[in-house]
Design an enzyme around this catalytic site. Structure first.
Site, PDB file in Angstrom:
ATOM      1  N   GLN A  57      11.835-126.661  33.284  1.00  0.00           N
ATOM      2  CA  GLN A  57      12.673-127.560  32.491  1.00  0.00           C
ATOM      3  C   GLN A  57      12.581-127.216  31.001  1.00  0.00           C
ATOM      4  O   GLN A  57      11.483-127.204  30.446  1.00  0.00           O
ATOM      5  CB  GLN A  57      12.181-128.998  32.721  1.00  0.00           C
ATOM      6  N   GLY A  58      13.714-126.926  30.368  1.00  0.00           N
ATOM      7  CA  GLY A  58      13.705-126.592  28.940  1.00  0.00           C
ATOM      8  C   GLY A  58      14.282-127.712  28.093  1.00  0.00           C
ATOM      9  O   GLY A  58      15.493-127.777  27.873  1.00  0.00           O
ATOM     10  N   SER A  67      11.989-129.946  25.334  1.00  0.00           N
ATOM     11  CA  SER A  67      11.377-130.086  24.007  1.00  0.00           C
ATOM     12  C   SER A  67      11.487-128.790  23.204  1.00  0.00           C
ATOM     13  O   SER A  67      11.551-127.697  23.763  1.00  0.00           O
ATOM     14  CB  SER A  67       9.903-130.430  24.152  1.00  0.00           C
ATOM     15  N   SER A 121       6.922-126.349  31.369  1.00  0.00           N
ATOM     16  CA  SER A 121       5.867-126.241  32.377  1.00  0.00           C
ATOM     17  C   SER A 121       6.120-125.045  33.288  1.00  0.00           C
ATOM     18  O   SER A 121       7.208-124.917  33.841  1.00  0.00           O
ATOM     19  CB  SER A 121       5.818-127.500  33.232  1.00  0.00           C
ATOM     20  N   GLU A 144      11.551-137.754  36.195  1.00  0.00           N
ATOM     21  CA  GLU A 144      10.294-137.171  35.737  1.00  0.00           C
ATOM     22  C   GLU A 144       9.256-138.272  35.570  1.00  0.00           C
ATOM     23  O   GLU A 144       8.108-138.128  35.951  1.00  0.00           O
ATOM     24  CB  GLU A 144      10.495-136.428  34.412  1.00  0.00           C
TER      25      GLU A 144
END
Lengths: 374, 392
Positions: free
Chosen positions: B130-131, B133, B165, B248
């Site tokens: 997941q991109g 932040s 992550s 999430e």
């Protein structure tokens, strides 16, 4: 086990809420206090509770009750917590009725339960002898003498003691085992001293000096009186936890309402993050207390053998959360929160007293550790 | 089929198909099957279990069958979960594709996107990261600056993500990219799927206080992605991101009540109990009891929220309460584990595989109240959406 109310429960709660807010709002409680009412509650209100069937909420139909169960009793107490309504409901309709139900003989049930249901009597439940709750600290004795019993000892801060016609006393028999005896307050050798507490309730201290009782004063209908006593106390704990929850909820609601309207620096003080985070934290804690109180009440109805840890944990959580909600309430009200004119202080005082009754959060934590085996 | 029949058939099938090695609880991260192009199975049992479960669609039991799911109802999926729990069967596959991207694609994805990506997630063939932040966009996520400029039917992407992550182990990334430079902050963001093998995409692990590197920095230097890889419409990324964040948060919350070491177990490990099994230090015992009470209250709340959801009441911003309470509780649990373990808890590495695990888990737990929206952001959400307190 369901964590939502069914239609019947929803109706009971709605009707209790509208009845109490009309008949027994906080102003009625203030009047009892300011009039120095000798009972500490309204006799008329107690009669109305009987008319609505509340006094029979834990009593089987055969004795005139409606037997809706512990969860329903908790719902009513939660609403009474919201309005700070004092009454003998907890001592008489919950504790005494449960004691008779689980430990009374058929004859004792037939004699006393209809009186409770009709609202015709107030019965206290006398367990504690020391300052802090501990049902193992019992020195009062009820020993056999001829065909009867003789009772000796002292009990402190018996809820509704000032108005009680009778008390159910936790004592030890000649073998040192716990037993329950039902004593008329006018019996020779019984002295009582009413104690006005910080929450304007009127419990009483009792002294029993060679009180001669008939054999039928002993509640001997249970196979295991010690187990029955634990169950009675757990029912009481879960129910007073529900009252504490109601205290917390209402204190929180009036506080949020206040900070939305109170302006300083030209804006509502609720717009400040310093208060917003505290309010959001409080709501989170109240949600946690709500869930565990529901769990304890439902478990007492559905799987009572699993109830002890839930009753202790719910009592501890509701005690801590109601004290937090009310003390935070005073802080958020600021100076006016310290005045007698504002209700928040009354909630703070009731949270303290209800929290103490049948064991506070520290006591509950000790029980949870013990019951969890560590 | 009645639920009872389903339960019986499920039990029989699990009994016949779950390999023995998959019937012991996972000891830690190393036992989890994440799947992906470069996945090395820890054992034959792990491979066989994934293949058999994927064949039935039971890695994602409630997804529709045409996308590789099991097509089960919510009730049937719950029965499956109960039966797996009863025989201590491990989860055959865990991934961000299952928890996060899948639900978002099912809700916002095109038919082509669903058919292309969902079955590969279900079979564990593609591992996603997941991109979200960026170095300058943490709690203020919508200020992100990774930029996508349209060139023909492709976006040319430049920028940097952080805290991705397992980016170094992943095959694809779903990323938030600013594609409409002139639109207001929240409206200029698109949700784009990017193959990590695309030229111009690179990653670098970040070493954490736990000594581990589950998170990476991810860089985009003129990386190209086709316009057809935008999920939903260009500019709709923020809505999708919010939807996905709620999934999430649910994942992080379930961590709070999942197994692992607890302070009572820790006290036994350290020999800090008396002959009756009572924690020797009375003040520590009290702290542990207060944790137990809060954990019971939290567990009851999860049950209540589920019952309310079944009755049709939305979970909504209550997810923020669960995230806040659950993560703070988990941090407390690890702190008390460390207290109970005393100096044993300080061990960083040793001869045994589990040496140092308590300290590393404790350190890892500090991130719980930061990732997926900090505790403070959750409290903001509760204050604004639930309590409706005015903005400052």
């Amino acid at each position: 086990m369901s964590f939502v109310l069914n239609d019947e429960e929803q109706m009971l709660r709605d009707s209790a809420r509208s009845f109490l807010s009309e008949t027994a709002p906080v102003t009625a409680f203030r009047k009892l206090r300011d009039d120095n009412n000798p009972d500490g509650f309204s006799r008329d209100l107690w009669s109305s509770m009987a008319e609505m069937g509340w006094t029979g909420i834990l009593v089987e139909e055969g004795h005139g009750g409606v037997e809706l169960g512990v969860f329903a009793a908790g719902l009513l107490l939660q609403e009474m917590g919201r309005t700070l309504t004092p009454s003998p409901f907890l001592s008489t309709a919950v504790l005494a009725a449960t004691a008779l139900r689980v430990a009374g003989s058929d004859a004792q049930k037939a004699k006393w339960l209809p009186k409770i249901v009709s609202g015709g009597t107030v019965i206290g439940f006398a367990v504690d002898e020391r300052a802090r709750h501990n049902p193992e600290h019992i020195n009062t004795t009820a020993k056999k003498q001829g065909n009867g019993l003789v009772l000796n000892g002292t009990k402190r801060f018996v809820a509704n003691g000032a108005a009680a016609d009778a008390v159910i006393v936790v004592a030890r028999n000649e073998d040192g085992a716990p037993c329950l005896v039902l004593v008329d307050c006018n019996q020779k050798g019984v002295t009582r001293k009413a104690r006005r507490t910080v929450d304007s309730h009127l419990p009483a201290d009792f002294t029993f000096e060679d009180v001669a009782l008939d054999g039928d004063a002993l509640l001997d209908g249970a196979e295991d009186t010690e187990g029955a006593l634990k169950h009675i106390l757990d029912v009481g704990r879960a129910c007073v936890a529900a009252e504490s929850l109601g205290v917390a909820e209402q204190a929180f609601d009036v506080t949020i309402d206040y900070i939305k309207n109170r302006e300083q620096f030209g804006v509502p003080i609720a717009s400040f993050q310093g208060l917003q985070h505290r309010a959001a934290h409080l709501l989170s804690e109240i949600e946690m207390a709500r869930s565990i109180v529901m769990k304890a009440l439902r478990t007492l109805d559905e799987t009572p053998s699993q109830a002890p840890i839930w009753a202790a944990a719910a009592k501890a959580k509701a005690t801590a959360v109601s004290r937090l909600a009310t003390s935070e309430g005073i802080q958020m009200f600021g100076g006016v929160g310290m005045t007698d004119e504002y209700d928040i202080g009354l909630y703070y005082k009731r949270a303290q007293a209800a929290g103490e009754f049948l064991g506070d959060d520290a006591w509950g934590a000790g029980q949870v550790a013990k019951l969890s085996g560590y | 089929m009645s639920l009872e029949t389903f339960r019986k058939e499920t039990r029989d099938w699990l009994e016949a198909n779950c390999p023995p090695g998959m019937r012991v609880p996972a000891k830690g991260e190393a036992d989890i099957c994440w799947g992906g192009r470069n996945w090395t199975f820890a054992s034959d049992d792990q491979r066989i279990w994934l293949e058999r479960m994927a064949e039935r669609g039971w890695t994602v039991p409630t997804w529709p069958k045409e996308y590789g799911g099991g097509g089960l109802s919510k009730e049937e999926a719950f029965v499956l979960k109960e039966e797996m729990k009863a025989m201590k069967a491990r989860s055959p596959l865990d991934s961000f594709g299952i928890w996060m991207l899948g639900p978002a694609l099912l809700k916002y994805g095109s038919e082509e996107q669903k058919r292309e990506h969902l079955p590969k997630i279900a079979r564990g063939e593609i591992r996603w990261c997941q991109g979200y932040s960026e170095p300058g966009a943490g709690s203020d996520l919508a200020s992100l600056r990774t930029k996508g400029v349209l060139d023909g039917d492709e976006y040319v992407i430049n920028g940097q993500k952080v805290w991705t992550s397992y980016a170094d182990k992943s095959d694809w990334i779903f990323a938030l990219v600013r594609t409409e430079a002139d639109a207001p902050k929240h409206l200029g963001i698109s949700f784009i799927l990017i193959d990590m093998e695309t030229p111009g995409v690179s990653t670098k692990p970040i070493k954490l206080i736990s000594g581990k590197s589950p998170f990476c920095e991810t860089f985009f230097d003129d990386a190209r992605a086709p316009v057809s890889n935008v999920v939903g419409k260009p500019g709709q990324g923020w809505d999708i991101a919010k939807y996905l964040l709620s999934h999430e948060r649910a994942g992080i919350v379930s961590d709070a009540v999942s197994g692992g070491l607890n302070p009572v177990g820790a006290a036994h490990l350290a020999g800090e109990v008396d002959e009756n099994g009572q924690i020797a230090d009375p003040i520590l015992r009290g702290d542990v009891a207060r944790l137990t009470i809060d954990a019971l209250a939290f567990e009851s709340t999860l049950r209540r929220v589920k019952d309310e959801a079944d009755k049709g009441e939305g979970v909504g911003a209550k997810a923020s309460i669960l995230k806040y309470v659950g993560t703070e509780l988990n941090k407390r649990r690890h702190e008390l584990n460390m207290s109970a373990l005393g100096s044993d808890g300080l061990l960083w590495e040793g001869e045994k595989e589990e040496d140092g695990e308590a300290a590393r888990s404790w350190l890892r737990s500090r991130a719980n109240s930061i990732e997926g929206g900090t505790s403070e952001i959750q409290l903001n959400i509760v204050a604004k959406r639930v309590l409706e307190l005015p903005g400052s």
